[in-house]
Motif scaffolding. Sequence first.
Motif, short mmCIF file in Angstrom:
data_model
loop_
_atom_site.label_atom_id
_atom_site.label_comp_id
_atom_site.label_asym_id
_atom_site.label_seq_id
_atom_site.Cartn_x
_atom_site.Cartn_y
_atom_site.Cartn_z
N ILE A 79 17.89 -45.61 54.80
CA ILE A 79 18.80 -46.40 55.64
C ILE A 79 19.34 -47.57 54.82
O ILE A 79 18.71 -47.98 53.83
N GLY A 81 20.91 -49.69 52.13
CA GLY A 81 21.14 -49.45 50.71
C GLY A 81 20.47 -48.18 50.21
O GLY A 81 20.80 -47.69 49.14
N LYS A 133 12.92 -48.53 49.29
CA LYS A 133 12.43 -49.41 48.23
C LYS A 133 11.10 -50.05 48.66
O LYS A 133 10.13 -50.06 47.91
#
Length: 450
Positions: A79, A81, A133
Amino acid sequence: MLRFEYHNLLASKMFPSAIPVDKLSEYTSACDAAHKEILSDRQVDILGFYNLPEQSIEHIVDFMAKLDPMFDTMVVLGIGGSALGNKALYSALRTEQELPRKLFVYDNVDPIFLHEILSSINMDSTIFNVITKSGTTAETMAGYMILMDIIKQRFPSDYRKRMIITTDKEKGFLRQIIKTEGYTSFIVPDNVGGRFSVLTDVGLVSSAFTGMDIGELLRGAAAMRDRCQTTDILANPAYLNGLIHFLYYRQGKNISVMMPYSNSLYDFADWYRQLWAESLGKRKDIKNRDIYVGQTPVKALGTTDQHSQVQLYAEGPNDKIFTFLTVENFKHDYVIPNLHPDREEVSYLGGRKLSELLNAERFATEIALSQAMRPNCNLIFPQIDEYHLGEFIMMYEIMTVFTGKLLHINPLDQPGVEAGKIATYALMGKAGFDKERAGIDSYKKELGLH
Ligand code: PA5
């Protein structure tokens, strides 16, 4: 080379009320200071996206070489970036390049959307790519658990080869899962923020999978980065566009509309929306003072939105700056046949190409907006390919950071998004969020909600 036409951003005979070119030189020292800050950020390694063109892509080439050829589809779970760049690249190139493999991006927690994707794919030939990330985002984690459960049940002996994970190199829950389960994994570098990460493994793996030339993407990005090293503002498209957006924002242009005249580039307007909104929409400046800044990015599609938005753009509040994206050469084109040569209502279209009509309409909108004193500029793609998309990505990433420096804010954080993530954890019962949960309970009580 991507071309930046900015004549309708600066004062001229046609557009006397635009910013005079002399105004730019008043900001030379502000621009030099912003440039120096960027250089020192690069030195302390917090703007890693600048160096991505030089990264090695051997591991991706290797992954593709070893990939079971039965896989013809990838579903990305991510979702923000961790999704928007993948989607934008794929929709830009899938028709231009006739990409051999398919990509779906599941970037929400909408059950119907998930159902739609699952009913469009063949599970047997699909590989899933979980991208996060932080490794903790609720939306992505929910998708990961649903999909992992499905593929484990369906392919108990080889489910591991059907899922790859892209996350931090050490931190986070998913890195531990990778270690225990042995999934193939990719890395989101520490020094590249989510919305600046499309040219890392985040965007490159799915792009290579679908068949794009990721080397070309990086070559385009390198060329733009090199073009944007100069402090000669008129020769640096990222700095120039950033400065002019900043100056217009200061004059009350609170909205920045990106309007591609190309369906293929429409998702790049979405990618831009996140980059501009999340990077520049800030309450605090770098000295922690309340300043509440940010220009609202809006996407529109030419010509479609000429019949929806342009009335407002031309005659409504003069609070917008416009960026058109133009394509000069389309891979596929059609000539409009002269079916009714004796009817003046339509005969002028006969024999003209669709792309000619599209670009004439773009120019017509530019003229109409300029006559209405609405500042606008144009980014011209000679054609849609990896190289020019790489240039575009790098230009906007540099422009965003530079504009953040002019605004004296930190363009790399997103404290407002974090607050929403924390409230979701509290609402969904995650351990360690009792205090936030109690706060939400008393808020609900006050409003009489259950
Ligand atoms: O730009 C950002 O940092 C965010 O928009 C993130 O990309 C988004 O919140 C997803 O985060 P993550 O990749 O940690 O799941």
